[in-house]
Each structure stands twice: as C-alpha cells, then as structure tokens.
Design a protein around this motif. Structure first.
Motif, PDB file in Angstrom:
ATOM      1  N   LEU A 230       3.449  -7.396   4.212  1.00  0.00           N
ATOM      2  CA  LEU A 230       2.721  -7.630   2.965  1.00  0.00           C
ATOM      3  C   LEU A 230       2.345  -6.320   2.286  1.00  0.00           C
ATOM      4  N   ASP A 231       1.898  -5.348   3.088  1.00  0.00           N
ATOM      5  CA  ASP A 231       1.573  -4.036   2.506  1.00  0.00           C
ATOM      6  C   ASP A 231       2.790  -3.434   1.814  1.00  0.00           C
ATOM      7  N   TYR A 235       3.168  -2.748  -2.134  1.00  0.00           N
ATOM      8  CA  TYR A 235       3.483  -1.380  -2.560  1.00  0.00           C
ATOM      9  C   TYR A 235       4.683  -1.374  -3.510  1.00  0.00           C
ATOM     10  N   LEU A 236       5.728  -2.119  -3.154  1.00  0.00           N
ATOM     11  CA  LEU A 236       6.915  -2.160  -4.000  1.00  0.00           C
ATOM     12  C   LEU A 236       6.614  -2.851  -5.330  1.00  0.00           C
ATOM     13  N   MET A 237       5.832  -3.937  -5.267  1.00  0.00           N
ATOM     14  CA  MET A 237       5.481  -4.632  -6.508  1.00  0.00           C
ATOM     15  C   MET A 237       4.650  -3.740  -7.426  1.00  0.00           C
ATOM     16  N   GLU A 238       3.699  -3.014  -6.839  1.00  0.00           N
ATOM     17  CA  GLU A 238       2.881  -2.107  -7.649  1.00  0.00           C
ATOM     18  C   GLU A 238       3.734  -0.998  -8.253  1.00  0.00           C
ATOM     19  N   ILE A 240       6.970  -1.210  -9.035  1.00  0.00           N
ATOM     20  CA  ILE A 240       7.746  -1.771 -10.146  1.00  0.00           C
ATOM     21  C   ILE A 240       6.849  -2.010 -11.360  1.00  0.00           C
ATOM     22  N   ARG A 241       5.653  -2.551 -11.103  1.00  0.00           N
ATOM     23  CA  ARG A 241       4.723  -2.825 -12.201  1.00  0.00           C
ATOM     24  C   ARG A 241       4.293  -1.528 -12.889  1.00  0.00           C
ATOM     25  N   HIS A 242       4.056  -0.497 -12.086  1.00  0.00           N
ATOM     26  CA  HIS A 242       3.643   0.778 -12.664  1.00  0.00           C
ATOM     27  C   HIS A 242       4.756   1.373 -13.520  1.00  0.00           C
ATOM     28  N   VAL A 243       5.995   1.266 -13.029  1.00  0.00           N
ATOM     29  CA  VAL A 243       7.122   1.799 -13.802  1.00  0.00           C
ATOM     30  C   VAL A 243       7.254   1.059 -15.127  1.00  0.00           C
ATOM     31  N   SER A 244       7.192  -0.307 -15.065  1.00  0.00           N
ATOM     32  CA  SER A 244       7.343  -1.073 -16.309  1.00  0.00           C
ATOM     33  C   SER A 244       6.190  -0.801 -17.271  1.00  0.00           C
TER      34      SER A 244
END
Length: 492
Positions: A230-231, A235-238, A240-244
């Motif tokens: 989950l961590d 981390y990966l979702m954050e 991707i979200r940060h990049v977008s």
C-alpha cells in the motif's frame, strides 16, 4: 476480498482437520494402551492356569489318580477365597474332586480348550456370581479335568480401564473441539481485521494500514507485506498526481499567454480564412485551459479534505438555481427538462463546491442525451440522508465501466466523439467525498438501446437536532468535529 473469504474458510477447515487428526491420534493411542493392558492381564491369567495344569500333571504322573485327587483337595482347602477353580470328573461327568459341582453349561462337548463362564448355583457355586476363565482337557484313563481362575477382579479392572478411556476420549474430543474453535476464532478475527481494513482502504481511506500484533507470525508478515504494498501504491499514485498537477500548473500560464496572443491576432486579422483558423486555435486553447483548470481544482479538493467552508445549504434551492441556469441549454436541444425538488432538504457543505458538482452532473446529462430526450432532476430526503439525482435518456454507461468513469481522463467508448476531457465525474467524486457523500450509477431504462443514466448522490442531511448538539458541544468546549460526529450518531 474474495481471497480473504477463502482464507477464512480455509483456516476453519484447517482447524477442523487438526482437531480430527488430534482426536483420532488420541483414540488410537488409548485403544492401543487398552489392547496391550487387557492382553497382558489375560496372558498373565492364562500363564497362571497353565502353571497349575503343569503342576497337576506332574502329580498325576508321580502319584496317579489318587494323588491327583488329593492335591486338588489340598489346593481347594488352601484357597478359601476360591481364586483357583478345579473340577475332576469321570468320563460320565461324575465329580471326583474340586470346588464346583458340575461342568459349566455348554462346555461338556469340548474335549479341551479355553472357556469363559459364570460361577453361579448352576455349577454348584455357593458364593456371589463371579466370572471365571478355565481350560479343560482329558486325563489318561478317561478322566476330565477343568482348571481355571476367578477373573471377576480382572474383568472389573478392564471395565474401569474402558470407562477411563471413554472419559478420556470424551474429554480429549471436547478439548479438541474447544481448541479448534478458539484457534479458528482467533484466525477468523485476524482475517476479519485485514478484511475490514482492506474494505475501508478500497473505499478511499488510503492512509489506513493493517494493524499487527508484534508476534511476527504469518499474519503479521502478511499484514506487513500488504502495508508495504500500500505504501508503494500510494507513493506511485502521489508521484503521478504530482506530475500531472505540476504539468497543469506550469503550462497554464504559457497557455494563457498564447491564448491572449491568438485572441489579439484574431482581432487584427482581416482575412476570413485566417480568422477562422485563429478562432479554432483560440477554442483549442480554451479547451486545454479548461482541462488544466479542472485538474488543478481536483488536486485542490483532494488535498483540502474536509477543511472546506462548511455551512448549512438548502440543497433544493441550490439545485433549483442550477436548473434555471441549464434549462435554456436543454431547450436548445428540444429536451424535456423536469424537476422534482422536495423542499427544506438541507445539508452541511461548501456551497460553491456543491454547485460545481450539481452543474457538472446536469451539464453531462444534457450533453450526452440526444435531441428530444428527457432529463429529470430530483431532490428528496431519504431517512437521515439527502438525495440529489439526475436522470437522463442518453447513451448510458456499460455496467463494466461504471466503476472506472470516476478516474481522471477516463471516457466511455460511446462518448469519445463528444467534446469533453473526462474530468467531470472525477471532480464530482472529489466533491462528494468531501461531503461524505456516496455516488451510485444505474441505468434509467435497463434493457433498451438508449438505457440512459441515473446518477444518485446521497449525503448526510442536516437537522435541527444536529444544530442543538453542535451548539452544546461548543458551549462545553468541545470541538466542532466532535459535535458533528455526535450529532450524526444521534440522528442515525
């Protein structure tokens, strides 16, 4: 979730298997102990009888029949408790010596061999009935000899052992059932914790983690592995979200300048064809800016959480304002636009965000419903909740895609040819989550070529009870959040 349910069932089956194996092992062990113990005691009795027979045979060889009779009588006299049984008869069963009078019933036809019988008046026994074991054989000269032992004590001991084994087996089975139940219950509880936490994580609480007990057993290792997974996912979702979000933020300013320059060019260009091309470029720039603005709004909503400006909002009035704004757009497509708004339906929320959510859903319904279609907007109270619903007769959403349309940039296959950026429902989902709302997508007309779509948003309703409890909490120094939680509990 299905895997955890299978794991729970497997753990119960495994506990049951352990219980059966344990009970079977104990049963076999006790059965072996009884068999060896009973066999040993029976063998000891038979050896004692064989020894007495050997002694009598020696007396017969050395002293003849009279000597045999004498020694039997002496042994009977020395054994007042009659532990040893003797009977010497002629070939027609006439008694010559012994402590019983006649042959046991059913044993006269046997020339030799072991028999078990009861010492009772039928054989001339004067005492209480007892069990006996004996061997009979024929002596030279036609005499018949029975030599045995009283085995009543031995039989009683066997019964005691059998009773003890039965009780021991019952207690063992009960303990096995109890142990299997406790083990299965403990395992089921651990799995339920993982199951419930996983369900909450699936519902959007990505900050939750599966608790561990610190025992470093298999379940702790499973929980740690799931938490690490989950961590990593978060981390990966954050990332991707940060990049977008960064791309949207960084490109919005140059796109705005580009759009302004194009608009200035559009004013100064005299050529009609060039004006058309520049106008198309301005429209494309507006579309890109709308996409970036939507991305930034969603990012702000997701990071804001429940810190929105919450006030009491009349949901029916807010929806009525939005309908008034979009009704003209519906009339342009000759659509039937109806409203069913229950009055005094109030919720606690951010008015601007709620208006964005309502506007997006009504706009989507108008956009994806063809001409002469029907759109219906509903506001009603349902128990302790306030329901906002938009029904249309448009192209609908396939069942296998209903769970995916809330993802950013996801667009249903039928709607890819229509204008849009696939961010509208993502924004709706973010606003609903801030207001503790639940969104349900269903077909308006199931089974038809144009099934339509019904979007139902259910949010907690605001009541006067909640207001009074909240005011009491504030007077007592309680936090606003505590008052809200208590009020919702009381309302429910």
């Amino acid at each position: 979730m299905k895997l955890l349910s299978q794991l729970r069932t497997s753990s119960f089956q495994l506990a049951l298997l352990y219980m059966v194996v344990f009970a079977t092992s104990v049963f076999l062990l006790l059965a072996f102990i009884y068999w060896r113990t009973a066999g040993f005691m029976t063998a000891q009795t038979d050896e004692t009888i064989e020894a007495e027979i050997a002694g009598l045979a020696e007396q017969y060889r050395s002293r003849g029949v009279n000597g045999l009779i004498t020694i039997i009588r002496e042994r009977v006299a020395r054994d007042p408790n009659a532990k040893s049984i003797y009977l010497l008869t002629t070939d027609d069963f006439l008694k010559l010596a012994g402590n019983i009078e006649t042959w046991p019933e059913g044993s006269r036809s046997s020339d030799s061999g072991w028999i078990n019988f009861t010492l009772n008046p039928a054989v001339g026994w004067q005492g209480p009935e007892r069990l006996a074991r004996a061997r009979i054989f024929e002596v030279q000269g036609g005499l018949r000899l029975l030599v045995g032992r009283d085995v009543d004590d031995l039989t009683n001991l066997k019964r005691v052992i059998e009773t003890a084994i039965n009780w021991g087996m019952g207690i063992t089975l009960a303990l096995a059932l109890l142990g299997g139940f406790l083990m299965s219950r403990s395992t089921t509880r651990r799995i339920e914790v993982i199951n419930n936490t996983s369900r909450r994580i699936m519902n959007g609480h990505l900050s939750l983690r599966i608790p561990t007990r610190g025992t470093d057993d298999d379940f702790d290792q499973l929980a740690e592995n799931l938490n690490q997974m989950l961590d990593r996912i978060v981390y990966l979702m954050e990332g991707i979200r940060h990049v977008s979000d960064s791309i949207a933020h960084d490109l919005r300013t140059p796109l705005t300048r580009l759009r302004n320059q194009l608009e200035n060019t559009l004013i100064t260009v005299d050529n009609d064809e060039a004006r058309e091309h520049v106008g198309q470029a301005v429209a494309e720039a507006d579309q890109l800016l709308a996409t970036f603005n939507a991305l930034l709004r969603i990012a702000r909503l997701e990071t804001r959480g429940n810190s929105a400006d919450m006030k009491v909002v009349a949901l029916d009035e807010l929806v009525s304002d939005a309908c008034e704004l979009y009704e003209a757009l519906s009339e342009d497509k000759d659509q039937s636009f109806s409203q069913e708004l229950e009055q005094n339906v109030r919720i606690e929320g951010d008015r601007d965000l709620l208006f964005q959510m309502i506007s997006n859903l009504i706009d989507n319904a108008i956009k994806y419903t063809p001409e002469h279609g029907a759109i219906k907007v509903v506001v009603r109270r349902d128990g302790g909740g306030a329901v906002f619903e938009v029904q249309d007769s448009g192209i609908g959403i396939p069942d296998d895609e209903k769970d995916q349309v809330f993802q950013r940039f996801y667009r249903v296959g039928k709607s890819r040819s229509l204008p849009g950026n696939g961010l509208g429902l993502s924004l709706v989902s973010a606003v609903a989550e801030i207001h503790q709302g639940q969104i349900l997508l269903s077909d308006t007309h199931p089974g038809e070529d144009m099934p339509g779509l019904t979007v139902t948003v259910r949010m907690p309703a605001y009541t006067a009870v909640k207001k009074r409890i909240k005011a009491t909490q504030s007077e007592n120094g309680g936090s606003t959040e505590e008052g809200r939680s208590s009020a919702e509990s009381g309302t429910a």
